[in-house]
Write a protein that holds these residues in place. Structure first.
Motif, PDB file in Angstrom:
ATOM      1  N   LEU B  51       0.826  -1.208   0.000  1.00  0.00           N
ATOM      2  CA  LEU B  51       0.000   0.000   0.000  1.00  0.00           C
ATOM      3  C   LEU B  51       0.861   1.259   0.000  1.00  0.00           C
ATOM      4  CD1 LEU B  51      -2.624  -0.972   2.750  1.00  0.00           C
ATOM      5  CD2 LEU B  51      -2.966  -1.005   0.275  1.00  0.00           C
ATOM      6  N   GLY B  52       1.935   1.173   0.759  1.00  0.00           N
ATOM      7  CA  GLY B  52       2.805   2.331   1.042  1.00  0.00           C
ATOM      8  C   GLY B  52       3.187   3.147  -0.154  1.00  0.00           C
ATOM      9  N   PRO B  53       3.903   2.631  -1.099  1.00  0.00           N
ATOM     10  CA  PRO B  53       4.594   1.356  -1.026  1.00  0.00           C
ATOM     11  C   PRO B  53       5.991   1.521  -0.425  1.00  0.00           C
ATOM     12  CG  PRO B  53       4.764   2.266  -3.240  1.00  0.00           C
ATOM     13  CD  PRO B  53       4.046   3.293  -2.428  1.00  0.00           C
ATOM     14  N   LEU B  54       6.563   0.401   0.039  1.00  0.00           N
ATOM     15  CA  LEU B  54       7.926   0.435   0.549  1.00  0.00           C
ATOM     16  C   LEU B  54       8.857  -0.119  -0.527  1.00  0.00           C
ATOM     17  CD1 LEU B  54       7.526  -1.067   4.147  1.00  0.00           C
ATOM     18  CD2 LEU B  54       7.993   1.296   3.577  1.00  0.00           C
ATOM     19  N   PRO B  55       9.987   0.529  -0.765  1.00  0.00           N
ATOM     20  CA  PRO B  55      10.916  -0.028  -1.759  1.00  0.00           C
ATOM     21  C   PRO B  55      11.513  -1.347  -1.266  1.00  0.00           C
ATOM     22  CG  PRO B  55      11.768   2.033  -0.839  1.00  0.00           C
ATOM     23  CD  PRO B  55      10.462   1.792  -0.195  1.00  0.00           C
ATOM     24  N   SER B  56      11.871  -2.205  -2.204  1.00  0.00           N
ATOM     25  CA  SER B  56      12.351  -3.549  -1.817  1.00  0.00           C
ATOM     26  C   SER B  56      13.625  -3.469  -0.983  1.00  0.00           C
ATOM     27  CB  SER B  56      12.580  -4.409  -3.059  1.00  0.00           C
ATOM     28  OG  SER B  56      13.456  -3.783  -3.938  1.00  0.00           O
ATOM     29  N   ARG B  57      14.440  -2.432  -1.212  1.00  0.00           N
ATOM     30  CA  ARG B  57      15.692  -2.348  -0.444  1.00  0.00           C
ATOM     31  C   ARG B  57      15.431  -2.073   1.042  1.00  0.00           C
ATOM     32  NH1 ARG B  57      19.445   2.372  -1.989  1.00  0.00           N
ATOM     33  NH2 ARG B  57      19.400   1.432  -4.031  1.00  0.00           N
ATOM     34  N   VAL B  58      14.322  -1.401   1.338  1.00  0.00           N
ATOM     35  CA  VAL B  58      13.970  -1.172   2.745  1.00  0.00           C
ATOM     36  C   VAL B  58      13.621  -2.501   3.413  1.00  0.00           C
ATOM     37  CG1 VAL B  58      12.275  -0.080   4.281  1.00  0.00           C
ATOM     38  CG2 VAL B  58      13.199   1.180   2.333  1.00  0.00           C
ATOM     39  N   LEU B  59      12.908  -3.335   2.644  1.00  0.00           N
ATOM     40  CA  LEU B  59      12.525  -4.639   3.177  1.00  0.00           C
ATOM     41  C   LEU B  59      13.740  -5.549   3.340  1.00  0.00           C
ATOM     42  CD1 LEU B  59       9.398  -5.110   0.956  1.00  0.00           C
ATOM     43  CD2 LEU B  59       9.381  -4.769   3.416  1.00  0.00           C
ATOM     44  N   ALA B  60      14.762  -5.262   2.578  1.00  0.00           N
ATOM     45  CA  ALA B  60      15.961  -6.104   2.637  1.00  0.00           C
ATOM     46  C   ALA B  60      16.696  -5.943   3.963  1.00  0.00           C
ATOM     47  CB  ALA B  60      16.896  -5.764   1.488  1.00  0.00           C
ATOM     48  N   VAL B  61      16.569  -4.750   4.564  1.00  0.00           N
ATOM     49  CA  VAL B  61      17.342  -4.479   5.788  1.00  0.00           C
ATOM     50  C   VAL B  61      17.004  -5.479   6.903  1.00  0.00           C
ATOM     51  CG1 VAL B  61      17.880  -2.779   7.567  1.00  0.00           C
ATOM     52  CG2 VAL B  61      17.657  -2.061   5.185  1.00  0.00           C
ATOM     53  N   PRO B  62      15.714  -5.600   7.290  1.00  0.00           N
ATOM     54  CA  PRO B  62      15.428  -6.601   8.332  1.00  0.00           C
ATOM     55  C   PRO B  62      15.754  -8.021   7.895  1.00  0.00           C
ATOM     56  CG  PRO B  62      13.388  -5.638   7.494  1.00  0.00           C
ATOM     57  CD  PRO B  62      14.506  -4.850   6.915  1.00  0.00           C
ATOM     58  N   ALA B  63      15.530  -8.303   6.619  1.00  0.00           N
ATOM     59  CA  ALA B  63      15.829  -9.666   6.136  1.00  0.00           C
ATOM     60  C   ALA B  63      17.311  -9.967   6.292  1.00  0.00           C
ATOM     61  CB  ALA B  63      15.415  -9.801   4.677  1.00  0.00           C
ATOM     62  N   LEU B  64      18.135  -8.998   5.928  1.00  0.00           N
ATOM     63  CA  LEU B  64      19.580  -9.197   6.050  1.00  0.00           C
ATOM     64  C   LEU B  64      19.982  -9.345   7.515  1.00  0.00           C
ATOM     65  CD1 LEU B  64      20.996  -6.745   3.383  1.00  0.00           C
ATOM     66  CD2 LEU B  64      20.812  -9.208   3.270  1.00  0.00           C
ATOM     67  N   PHE B  65      19.316  -8.583   8.353  1.00  0.00           N
ATOM     68  CA  PHE B  65      19.620  -8.697   9.784  1.00  0.00           C
ATOM     69  C   PHE B  65      19.332 -10.119  10.271  1.00  0.00           C
ATOM     70  CE2 PHE B  65      17.649  -8.803  14.010  1.00  0.00           C
ATOM     71  CZ  PHE B  65      18.778  -8.542  14.783  1.00  0.00           C
ATOM     72  N   PHE B  66      18.152 -10.601   9.931  1.00  0.00           N
ATOM     73  CA  PHE B  66      17.769 -11.943  10.402  1.00  0.00           C
ATOM     74  C   PHE B  66      18.666 -13.030   9.792  1.00  0.00           C
ATOM     75  CE2 PHE B  66      13.499  -9.898  11.143  1.00  0.00           C
ATOM     76  CZ  PHE B  66      13.556  -9.999  12.521  1.00  0.00           C
ATOM     77  N   LEU B  67      18.941 -12.849   8.497  1.00  0.00           N
ATOM     78  CA  LEU B  67      19.784 -13.858   7.836  1.00  0.00           C
ATOM     79  C   LEU B  67      21.192 -13.888   8.433  1.00  0.00           C
ATOM     80  CD1 LEU B  67      19.109 -13.745   3.975  1.00  0.00           C
ATOM     81  CD2 LEU B  67      18.731 -15.635   5.527  1.00  0.00           C
ATOM     82  N   SER B  68      21.721 -12.675   8.670  1.00  0.00           N
ATOM     83  CA  SER B  68      23.091 -12.603   9.200  1.00  0.00           C
ATOM     84  C   SER B  68      23.164 -13.144  10.626  1.00  0.00           C
ATOM     85  CB  SER B  68      23.597 -11.154   9.209  1.00  0.00           C
ATOM     86  OG  SER B  68      23.287 -10.553   8.001  1.00  0.00           O
ATOM     87  N   ALA B  69      22.074 -12.979  11.359  1.00  0.00           N
ATOM     88  CA  ALA B  69      22.093 -13.439  12.754  1.00  0.00           C
ATOM     89  C   ALA B  69      22.019 -14.960  12.858  1.00  0.00           C
ATOM     90  CB  ALA B  69      20.929 -12.820  13.505  1.00  0.00           C
ATOM     91  N   THR B  70      21.490 -15.567  11.813  1.00  0.00           N
ATOM     92  CA  THR B  70      21.269 -17.026  11.864  1.00  0.00           C
ATOM     93  C   THR B  70      22.549 -17.829  12.142  1.00  0.00           C
ATOM     94  OG1 THR B  70      19.436 -16.718  10.377  1.00  0.00           O
ATOM     95  CG2 THR B  70      20.232 -18.937  10.583  1.00  0.00           C
ATOM     96  N   PRO B  71      23.639 -17.600  11.372  1.00  0.00           N
ATOM     97  CA  PRO B  71      24.858 -18.385  11.665  1.00  0.00           C
ATOM     98  C   PRO B  71      25.378 -18.160  13.078  1.00  0.00           C
ATOM     99  CG  PRO B  71      25.111 -17.140   9.634  1.00  0.00           C
ATOM    100  CD  PRO B  71      23.837 -16.704  10.245  1.00  0.00           C
ATOM    101  N   LEU B  72      25.231 -16.904  13.559  1.00  0.00           N
ATOM    102  CA  LEU B  72      25.714 -16.615  14.921  1.00  0.00           C
ATOM    103  C   LEU B  72      24.940 -17.430  15.947  1.00  0.00           C
ATOM    104  CD1 LEU B  72      26.112 -12.741  14.683  1.00  0.00           C
ATOM    105  CD2 LEU B  72      27.924 -14.451  14.793  1.00  0.00           C
ATOM    106  N   LEU B  73      23.630 -17.470  15.753  1.00  0.00           N
ATOM    107  CA  LEU B  73      22.809 -18.252  16.684  1.00  0.00           C
ATOM    108  C   LEU B  73      23.162 -19.737  16.623  1.00  0.00           C
ATOM    109  CD1 LEU B  73      19.425 -16.458  16.002  1.00  0.00           C
ATOM    110  CD2 LEU B  73      20.648 -16.476  18.178  1.00  0.00           C
ATOM    111  N   LEU B  74      23.497 -20.184  15.430  1.00  0.00           N
ATOM    112  CA  LEU B  74      23.884 -21.591  15.293  1.00  0.00           C
ATOM    113  C   LEU B  74      25.186 -21.871  16.033  1.00  0.00           C
ATOM    114  CD1 LEU B  74      23.049 -22.274  11.531  1.00  0.00           C
ATOM    115  CD2 LEU B  74      21.927 -23.275  13.514  1.00  0.00           C
ATOM    116  N   VAL B  75      26.100 -20.893  15.958  1.00  0.00           N
ATOM    117  CA  VAL B  75      27.383 -21.056  16.654  1.00  0.00           C
ATOM    118  C   VAL B  75      27.140 -21.213  18.148  1.00  0.00           C
ATOM    119  CG1 VAL B  75      29.508 -19.845  17.294  1.00  0.00           C
ATOM    120  CG2 VAL B  75      28.760 -19.870  14.918  1.00  0.00           C
TER     121      VAL B  75
END
Lengths: 735, 113
Positions: B51-75
């Protein structure tokens, strides 16, 4: 022309591409050499028994899916026919799978991305070949199921389809059709056909959505191209479509016809977590690698290997970070691949909330229910992950060397491949001593073994000409899908008897037999136990093979009853080892494979009345028919009618199945199919009309090949056209 | 700050009443399927990204955060949390892909003009 051709080949051999292929081949040969299976070994796990005696049993393998698995089994049969032992055949398959996967991705990357650096191409091709997913396939033995040949063909199939769909040139269409035919080798399991077609459909939609198409191509050419591809796919598929249609007709594939499939249960059983799909874990088999880490002295390595599996997530991040790059082509491809991955991850992960309701809806659609069992979608994750990695390398051109190195780390995640001897080291059933002491269910995965010599001892007995079926005990009920469960022949694996002795085994699913345990008072009651041997005799069973280490299905209960039958001279103990006991059923109890009787009323499945029912059968004096048996596995037979058979019921001692049919060939040349019915409630029967004349012939056939042969002719004809077409196009280009 | 947020809310209510109703419907939808608060929140972001609309790069920020945190949590052997983060990353990846499709389309339309 020949000179031109040879100079072209020599030029190719001297090229950089050839060096890359040779490098990959060298690594794979080394790995195959390190992991070669010892001679005369067998590979058997819970569901899988790698093809053995494939030449001798080619009919059996051919009958599996009416020829659908023959592209894979046929090669095993050929190798077996050449005199290769079973261990060498397994080693050959290891090499075929690994090198095939390498070449497939190598070719696909070259086709999709013309300017791909050699190092990146080689590193990613090796990463596709050697990774945690392919390793787990070898550990679990799944790799020996024909369904997994799709993994080998997938990259080439995808690239050829994208090129064919976006360019519509003859060359690309012919290439796609060729790879589609190769991919169809996995269609022994109908779900692989459904998933492949679904996947190609997704590619079409995404090519349109992400504008991966050539705008200059006219709608007319596009229409012609789509028509040619569709027709080609149909013609090449004739050989597997016809049997599948017949399977559906007879309800042999309940997953497709949606009978008896509990979708919710299937989804719950085969769900894969999101993270594991991203990391290419074959987590459906939690008892296999990497969950089960067989190297006790290197447990620290497990964490390292597991951490390496998050690299594909890194490729996704890298591609995402390259948002500002101006290269629209690679950006589109990146999103195209990411979307495919999203869909695949979604379908593989299934029941995970909050999508349960969508999953239930999707997997309940007609025909899609077939995908509800097994982690078939996971097979696509490595390829899509690799594509994202390659695209990241393109989007970060200055750093592509480092991204290539990360692909090499993926190769290292399959470290046990490099250690060598994975099956000898990890199979708990390798070697006589371990074989005796260990039990399959207590261990992880990988099970190579040699056949205990005691099985060889009874080979000659069971291969007798007039021998009937083998009754395998203890019974193990089929699961919800109707699959026949495995039996214990020293290890918990698929039963070896049908293949080893080229004999049919009495199935656990047929009525009456699976309930014979109801006779709790068997040895003490007034019931005459011959009713049981009469039932065996009706199905033309000549031997009983009791596996002693029956695990959760203890053999003692059966043993007690069989000893009772032995005392009453109904059966005779002819061989006993620590693994099994073999009994022969008395000749007087056998009715012959085909016999006629005045009628064939259904038996009542009730402990108190079955004795009386069976007695009635004995009083009917059924007369055996000498039926000239056809060649091959489960083939029917034919006999000439005499005046005595008129109006009687013809019974074939095989469990009832719609595939059996009987054809009446009159002397005047006319043909008539006899009406199929249940004889005694569980066997195949046909009412012989009063009108038939002595001298008429009856032909009984299993799965009569009404259309299958035509299917093969059409498919092979289409394949020849594709190969000739491809050859001509290549030659024209060369000249 | 408070005034600014209130002003933004009021402006939203005045100018995009229909969108506000769609967001409220999103909340009810999530509640109906018994989603937790985080999932409902992510679902609202998804609706707003359209609706906003939000650009895809804005949505990438939280996704990258979650993705990057995943290996750390696995460690740190926190596999359950790693799985949860992977799921959240997945949600944002889905949103980003959908937005990317719109963006590619609009780029194509701009070019053709």
């Amino acid at each position: 022309m020949i000179q031109q051709y040879f100079s072209f080949v020599i030029k190719k051999l001297q090229s950089k591409e050839c060096f890359g292929i040779m490098f990959g081949l060298a690594i794979i040969i080394w790995i195959v050499g390190m992991n070669a299976f010892p001679q005369n070994t067998l590979f058997a796990t819970k569901d899988i028994l790698a093809p053995i005696h494939a030449w001798e049993n080619k009919d059996y393998y051919f009958m599996e899916g009416q020829g659908r698995g023959f592209l894979v089994y046929g090669i095993f049969a050929l190798l077996d026919g050449l005199g290769w032992d079973s261990g060498t055949q397994l080693t050959w398959y290891l090499g075929f799978f690994l090198f095939g996967s390498f070449l497939s991705l190598w070719w696909a990357l070259g086709k999709l991305f013309k300017k791909i650096p050699l190092f990146v191409r080689t590193a990613f091709s090796l990463a596709y070949t050697l990774n945690i997913y392919t390793l787990s396939l070898f550990f679990s033995g799944e790799v020996f199921a024909p369904s997994h040949t799709l993994y080998v063909i997938l990259p080439a199939l995808t690239a050829s389809f994208i090129l064919a769909y976006t360019q519509f040139s003859r060359r690309e269409i012919v290439q796609f059709l060729f790879f589609f035919f190769l991919a169809s080798s996995s269609f022994l399991f109908p779900q692989m056909a459904v998933i492949s077609i679904l996947y190609l459909g997704m590619l079409v939609v995404l090519c349109e959505v992400f504008l991966l198409r050539n705008k200059e191509i006219s709608w007319k050419r596009k229409g012609e191209g789509i028509l040619a591809m569709g027709m080609g796919v149909l013609l090449l598929s004739a050989y597997w479509i016809f049997p599948v249609v017949k399977d559906i007709q007879y309800g042999k594939t309940p997953e497709i016809s949606q009978n008896f499939v509990n979708v919710s249960w299937e989804l719950q059983e085969s769900s894969v977590s999101f993270l594991q799909t991203f990391r290419w874990f074959s987590s459906q088999y939690t008892e296999t690698f990497p969950y089960w880490f067989p190297y006790e002295d290197m447990t620290w390595l497990r964490s390292v290997l597991l951490l390496l599996t998050v690299i594909p997530l890194g490729w996704m991040i890298l591609g995402w970070l390259a948002f500002d790059k101006k290269d629209a082509f690679f950006k589109r491809y990146f999103w195209f691949t990411a979307t495919l991955l999203i869909i695949i991850v979604f379908l593989a992960s299934r029941l995970l909330e909050p999508f349960a309701f969508i999953n239930k809806f999707f997997f309940s659609l007609p025909g899609v229910a077939v995908l509800s069992s097994g982690g078939v979608f996971l097979m696509f994750a490595p390829f899509l992950g690799i594509l994202l990695g390659v695209l990241s390398a393109f989007l970060w051109q200055g750093y592509n060397r480092y991204i290539g190195i990360s692909a090499c780390l993926i190769v290292l995640s399959a470290f046990p491949f490099f250690l060598g001897g994975i099956h000898q080291k990890t199979s708990p059933l390798w070697g006589e001593e371990v074989f005796k002491n260990d039990r399959w269910e207590n261990v992880g995965a990988s099970a190579i073994t040699r056949l205990p010599k005691e099985y060889k001892d009874i080979e000659n007995i069971l291969k007798e000409e007039d021998a009937g079926k083998i009754l395998r005990l203890p019974y193990q009920g089929g699961d919800v899908t109707g699959w026949e469960r495995e039996s214990y022949w020293g290890l918990y694996a698929k039963d070896i008897a049908p293949i080893l002795f080229s004999r049919e085994v009495l199935s656990a699913q047929i009525p009456y037999f699976d309930r014979w345990l109801h006779a709790k008072t068997f040895a003490t009651s007034k019931e005459n136990p011959t009713w049981l041997t009469t039932l065996f005799g009706l199905t033309n069973t000549s031997h009983i093979l009791l596996y002693k280490n029956g695990g959760e299905y203890p053999s003692e209960e059966y043993e007690q009853k069989l000893h009772y039958l032995e005392q009453s001279k109904n059966i005779e103990n002819i061989y006993e080892t620590q693994w099994y006991t073999l009994w022969r059923i008395s000749e007087s109890s056998r009715f012959g494979r085909v016999f006629v009787s005045d009628n064939a009323p259904p038996l009542i499945e009730d402990p108190s009345s079955i004795y009386a029912s069976v007695n009635k059968i004995q009083n009917m004096n059924p007369r055996e028919i000498v039926c000239q048996r056809g060649d091959g596995w489960k083939k029917g037979c034919s006999f000439t009618i005499t005046s005595e058979e008129k109006g009687k019921v013809l019974t074939l001692g095989e469990p009832f199945h719609g595939y059996w049919s009987a054809l009446l060939l009159s002397q005047d040349g006319s043909q008539k199919e006899l009406q199929h019915m249940r004889s005694f409630g569980f066997l195949n029967g046909w009412k012989l009309p009063n009108s038939l004349k002595a001298g008429d012939q009856v032909v009984i056939a299993y799965a009569p090949e009404r259309f299958e042969n035509w299917g093969w002719i059409i498919s092979l004809g289409a394949l020849v056209c594709v190969i000739i077409g491809g050859g001509l196009i290549s030659l024209r280009k060369l000249l | 700050m408070k005034n600014t947020f209130e002003d933004w809310c009021l402006a939203l209510w005045k100018e995009r009443k229909q969108d506000v109703f769609i967001l409220l419907f999103g909340v009810l939808f999530g509640a109906f399927f018994e989603w937790d608060l985080v999932e409902i929140f992510i679902f609202l972001i998804f609706i707003w990204s359209l609706l906003g609309p939000l650009p895809s790069r804005v949505l990438a920020v939280p996704a990258l955060f979650f993705l990057s945190a995943t290996p750390l949590l696995l460690v740190f052997n926190r596999e359950d949390q790693a799985e949860l983060f992977a799921v959240y990353a997945y949600y944002f990846l889905v949103m980003a892909v959908i937005r990317a499709i719109f963006e590619l389309r609009s780029e194509e339309n701009t070019k053709s003009l």
